[in-house]
Design a protein around this motif. Structure first.
Motif, mmCIF file in Angstrom:
data_model
loop_
_atom_site.group_PDB
_atom_site.id
_atom_site.type_symbol
_atom_site.label_atom_id
_atom_site.label_comp_id
_atom_site.label_asym_id
_atom_site.label_seq_id
_atom_site.Cartn_x
_atom_site.Cartn_y
_atom_site.Cartn_z
ATOM 1 N N TYR A 129 0.829 -1.206 0.000
ATOM 2 C CA TYR A 129 0.000 0.000 0.000
ATOM 3 C C TYR A 129 0.868 1.263 0.000
ATOM 4 O O TYR A 129 0.626 2.189 -0.775
ATOM 5 N N GLU A 130 1.890 1.293 0.834
ATOM 6 C CA GLU A 130 2.746 2.483 0.913
ATOM 7 C C GLU A 130 3.500 2.737 -0.386
ATOM 8 O O GLU A 130 3.694 3.885 -0.785
ATOM 9 N N LEU A 131 3.937 1.671 -1.066
ATOM 10 C CA LEU A 131 4.751 1.826 -2.271
ATOM 11 C C LEU A 131 3.953 1.963 -3.553
ATOM 12 O O LEU A 131 4.434 2.543 -4.523
ATOM 13 N N THR A 132 2.717 1.407 -3.580
ATOM 14 C CA THR A 132 1.960 1.394 -4.837
ATOM 15 C C THR A 132 0.561 1.969 -4.738
ATOM 16 O O THR A 132 -0.027 2.312 -5.756
ATOM 17 N N GLY A 133 -0.007 1.999 -3.552
ATOM 18 C CA GLY A 133 -1.378 2.449 -3.397
ATOM 19 C C GLY A 133 -2.403 1.342 -3.503
ATOM 20 O O GLY A 133 -3.597 1.572 -3.322
ATOM 21 N N TYR A 134 -1.970 0.110 -3.787
ATOM 22 C CA TYR A 134 -2.905 -1.012 -3.893
ATOM 23 C C TYR A 134 -3.171 -1.623 -2.526
ATOM 24 O O TYR A 134 -2.262 -1.752 -1.714
ATOM 25 N N LEU A 135 -4.423 -2.025 -2.306
ATOM 26 C CA LEU A 135 -4.783 -2.761 -1.096
ATOM 27 C C LEU A 135 -4.636 -4.244 -1.378
ATOM 28 O O LEU A 135 -5.175 -4.754 -2.369
ATOM 29 N N VAL A 136 -3.876 -4.927 -0.531
ATOM 30 C CA VAL A 136 -3.693 -6.367 -0.671
ATOM 31 C C VAL A 136 -3.837 -7.007 0.692
ATOM 32 O O VAL A 136 -3.775 -6.352 1.726
ATOM 33 N N ASP A 137 -4.013 -8.319 0.667
ATOM 34 C CA ASP A 137 -4.074 -9.113 1.886
ATOM 35 C C ASP A 137 -2.946 -10.131 1.816
ATOM 36 O O ASP A 137 -2.922 -10.963 0.916
#
Length: 97
Positions: A52-60
């Motif tokens: 999230y910090e590096l790309t803006g994508y939410l992942v689990d």
């Protein structure tokens, strides 16, 4: 991986979506999203936060890949992550528009 182990070293995040691997630009090349865990942060939580910090994508962060290491070698864990959002925050993009 214990919390004590996660507090040291670097964690790599592996995010594959629709046959594409998420990479970040770093020093003129491409690499997996990675970084150091925060104190008492699991490898899975670290991977999700770093992506999230590096790309803006939410992942689990779903599962830790246990590295094979040679004697005297310090191997770092990689966490397989599931993409939770197709649209990143900020200007990050997973593929062409």
């Amino acid at each position: 991986m214990t919390l004590e182990q996660a507090a040291r070293g670097v964690v790599d995040a592996v995010v594959v979506y629709d046959g594409r691997l998420l990479m970040v630009a770093a020093q003129g090349s491409w690499r997996l999203p990675s970084g150091a865990p925060q104190l008492a942060e699991s490898a899975e939580a670290s991977a999700a936060r770093l992506v999230y910090e590096l790309t803006g994508y939410l992942v689990d962060g779903t599962s830790v890949l246990r590295p094979q290491r040679a004697a005297g070698e310090d191997a770092r864990p990689a966490v397989v992550c599931q993409l939770l959002s197709r649209a990143p925050s900020a200007q990050a993009r997973l593929g062409p528009e």
